[in-house]
Design an enzyme around this catalytic site. Structure first.
Site, PDB file in Angstrom:
ATOM      1  N   CYS A 131      20.587  75.171 125.814  1.00 44.73           N
ATOM      2  CA  CYS A 131      20.143  74.584 127.078  1.00 44.73           C
ATOM      3  C   CYS A 131      18.649  74.260 127.058  1.00 44.73           C
ATOM      4  CB  CYS A 131      20.443  75.558 128.209  1.00 44.73           C
ATOM      5  SG  CYS A 131      19.759  75.043 129.792  1.00 44.73           S
ATOM      6  N   CYS A 345      20.839  69.745 132.149  1.00 44.05           N
ATOM      7  CA  CYS A 345      19.783  70.471 132.825  1.00 44.05           C
ATOM      8  C   CYS A 345      18.512  70.636 131.991  1.00 44.05           C
ATOM      9  CB  CYS A 345      20.360  71.770 133.374  1.00 44.05           C
ATOM     10  SG  CYS A 345      20.457  73.221 132.409  1.00 44.05           S
TER      11      CYS A 345
HETATM   12  N1  SAH Z   1      21.983  78.510 135.240  1.00 48.10           N
HETATM   13  C1  SAH Z   1      23.197  78.113 135.811  1.00 48.10           C
HETATM   14  C2  SAH Z   1      23.135  76.762 136.474  1.00 48.10           C
HETATM   15  C3  SAH Z   1      22.372  75.684 135.758  1.00 48.10           C
HETATM   16  S1  SAH Z   1      23.044  75.073 134.280  1.00 48.10           S
HETATM   17  C4  SAH Z   1      24.303  78.133 134.793  1.00 48.10           C
HETATM   18  O1  SAH Z   1      24.019  78.313 133.633  1.00 48.10           O
HETATM   19  O2  SAH Z   1      25.458  78.020 135.205  1.00 48.10           O
HETATM   20  C5  SAH Z   1      24.352  74.008 134.816  1.00 48.10           C
HETATM   21  C6  SAH Z   1      25.395  73.765 133.747  1.00 48.10           C
HETATM   22  O3  SAH Z   1      24.878  72.874 132.736  1.00 48.10           O
HETATM   23  C7  SAH Z   1      25.802  75.033 133.037  1.00 48.10           C
HETATM   24  O4  SAH Z   1      27.192  75.121 132.928  1.00 48.10           O
HETATM   25  C8  SAH Z   1      25.129  74.862 131.707  1.00 48.10           C
HETATM   26  O5  SAH Z   1      25.734  75.643 130.746  1.00 48.10           O
HETATM   27  C9  SAH Z   1      25.265  73.375 131.491  1.00 48.10           C
HETATM   28  N2  SAH Z   1      24.423  72.838 130.413  1.00 48.10           N
HETATM   29  C10 SAH Z   1      23.227  73.280 130.004  1.00 48.10           C
HETATM   30  N3  SAH Z   1      22.785  72.551 128.945  1.00 48.10           N
HETATM   31  C11 SAH Z   1      23.735  71.634 128.690  1.00 48.10           C
HETATM   32  C12 SAH Z   1      23.888  70.590 127.709  1.00 48.10           C
HETATM   33  N4  SAH Z   1      22.952  70.358 126.822  1.00 48.10           N
HETATM   34  N5  SAH Z   1      25.021  69.852 127.743  1.00 48.10           N
HETATM   35  C13 SAH Z   1      25.964  70.073 128.666  1.00 48.10           C
HETATM   36  N6  SAH Z   1      25.890  71.029 129.604  1.00 48.10           N
HETATM   37  C14 SAH Z   1      24.786  71.808 129.618  1.00 48.10           C
HETATM   38 FE1  SF4 Z   2      21.521  79.270 130.584  1.00 46.42          FE
HETATM   39 FE2  SF4 Z   2      21.866  78.066 132.973  1.00 46.42          FE
HETATM   40 FE3  SF4 Z   2      19.466  79.099 132.283  1.00 46.42          FE
HETATM   41 FE4  SF4 Z   2      20.343  76.913 131.049  1.00 46.42          FE
HETATM   42  S1  SF4 Z   2      19.843  77.093 133.210  1.00 46.42           S
HETATM   43  S2  SF4 Z   2      19.380  78.743 130.074  1.00 46.42           S
HETATM   44  S3  SF4 Z   2      22.552  77.316 130.991  1.00 46.42           S
HETATM   45  S4  SF4 Z   2      21.377  80.254 132.592  1.00 46.42           S
END
Ligand code: SAH
Ligand code: SF4
Length: 358
Positions: A131, A345
């Site tokens: 992420c 994100c």
């Molecule tokens: N922190 C929370 C909410 C924000 S992330 C969480 O992790 O649920 C929102 C979603 O985007 C999450 O399911 C996360 O895993 C996803 N996400 C993050 N990076 C991503 C990427 N590179 N491609 C697709 N989904 C991604």
């Molecule tokens: Fe993990 Fe959600 Fe934080 Fe990205 S925003 S590091 S998916 S917890």
């Protein structure tokens, strides 16, 4: 009492709080309702525009409850009209807000769905390996008014109201618990944004104890779990939070949430080639989903610059999906609508920061 000399954004207040604070100041309490109506119904962005208030009162309240919006730095639209706003906060930090019009197979079938994807923190402390938000670590929690203004700014840009909200932007919502809860109250309130609880989804990487606490809210707020792995082995590889709250514990917390709500839980499952896309994971995922009566959203991984992960081929994605469907689990693949504008994100903020450095 409190806050006499300490300005608090108007967007950080509930109607109840504003009413009692005005009362303390000897201001007629019916003004509170009027003020909220100017802000949330008529959508003015300054005290001067609240014409039903005497000028002196407007000036007085402006000093106590300033109305400040983040600056819209860029607004980008992609071919499929997903739009992304990059916002600069008062302290110079950047956050992102995404508007996803129509139905990206997110949570339902309506075609007039206008979904806003809201950030809750600057950066993220949870450091999921895939992420972009976590890459540069955690900066700070967003304030209530910074969460609310994302909605107001997007609606202003859009020209009409959103009807669906997901906390899936930057940050871990349940780690900014107090502000998240207050923001939801304002979003849901008839005097506020007026968005039904069923139209609000909180996505979490799996903070089991917070999920239980959050379950105590009476409203039917939806919960999405970023599962991304059906076993501890796979999940721990990519999500450090799994060491603190392993899959079994997370599933118990989800069951508790489900027992308190009529809403179904959603599992988010990013498909990353060679990491979590094995058929065995699909089978185990199906078992967990069945136990909780959860539905599954598959998300082909959105490539992040500087990270090695890739999405599986279309065929491999389909095989994974078919396995879930064969097991009668309601499952969809979310085709990333904002793929061409870094909608996943944290990506736009990162690019912006790097550009500023160079
Ligand atoms: N922190 C929370 C909410 C924000 S992330 C969480 O992790 O649920 C929102 C979603 O985007 C999450 O399911 C996360 O895993 C996803 N996400 C993050 N990076 C991503 C990427 N590179 N491609 C697709 N989904 C991604
Ligand atoms: Fe993990 Fe959600 Fe934080 Fe990205 S925003 S590091 S998916 S917890």
């Amino acid at each position: 009492m409190q806050m006499k000399n300490n300005p608090s954004s108007l967007l950080n207040l509930t109607l109840e709080e504003l009413t009692s604070q005005l009362e303390e100041r000897g201001i007629p309490t019916y003004r509170a309702k009027q003020i909220m109506e100017w802000v949330y119904q008529k959508r003015v962005t300054s005290w001067e525009e609240m014409l039903t208030l005497p000028k002196t009162l407007r000036q007085e309240l402006n000093l106590i409850y300033p109305i400040v919006f983040p600056e819209v730095v860029t607004a980008s639209g992609s071919r499929d009209t997903t739009q992304k706003l990059l916002l600069r906060l008062a302290d110079g930090e950047f956050i992102e807000t995404v508007l996803i019009p129509a139905s990206p197979a997110l949570y339902g079938e309506e075609s007039d769905r206008r979904t806003i994807c809201v950030s809750t923190q600057v950066g993220c402390a949870y450091g999921c390996k895939f992420c972009a938000s976590g890459l540069d670590g955690f900066k700070r929690n967003l304030r209530v008014e910074e969460i609310i203004s994302q909605v107001l700014l997007v609606e202003e840009k859009l020209g009409h109201r959103i009807n669906n909200l997901v906390f899936m932007g930057m940050g871990e919502p349940l780690a900014n618990f107090e502000n998240l809860n207050k923001a939801i109250t304002i979003l849901n309130a008839p005097w506020g944004i007026g968005l039904g609880a069923r139209k609000i989804t909180v996505s979490t990487s799996g903070l089991a104890s917070r999920i239980r606490e959050f379950a105590e809210r009476p409203e039917q707020i939806r919960l999405a779990i970023s599962l991304h792995g059906a076993t501890d082995e796979v999940r721990s590889q990519i999500m450090p939070v799994n060491k603190r709250y392993p899959v079994a514990e997370l599933m118990e917390a989800c069951a508790y949430y489900a027992s308190r709500k009529k809403q179904l839980i959603t599992f988010e499952y990013i498909l990353i080639a060679g990491v979590n896309d094995q058929l065995e994971q699909a089978r185990l995922l199906a078992q967990q989903a069945r136990r909780l009566r959860a539905k599954v959203n598959l998300i082909p991984y959105n490539k992040v610059e500087g990270l090695p992960w890739e999405r599986p081929s279309d065929e491999a994605q389909q095989v994974f999906l078919n396995e879930l469907r064969q097991q009668k689990i309601p499952a969809t693949i979310r085709r990333e609508k904002g793929h061409d504008i870094d909608a996943a994100c944290g990506q736009l903020r990162r690019r912006m920061q790097h550009e500023e450095k160079n």
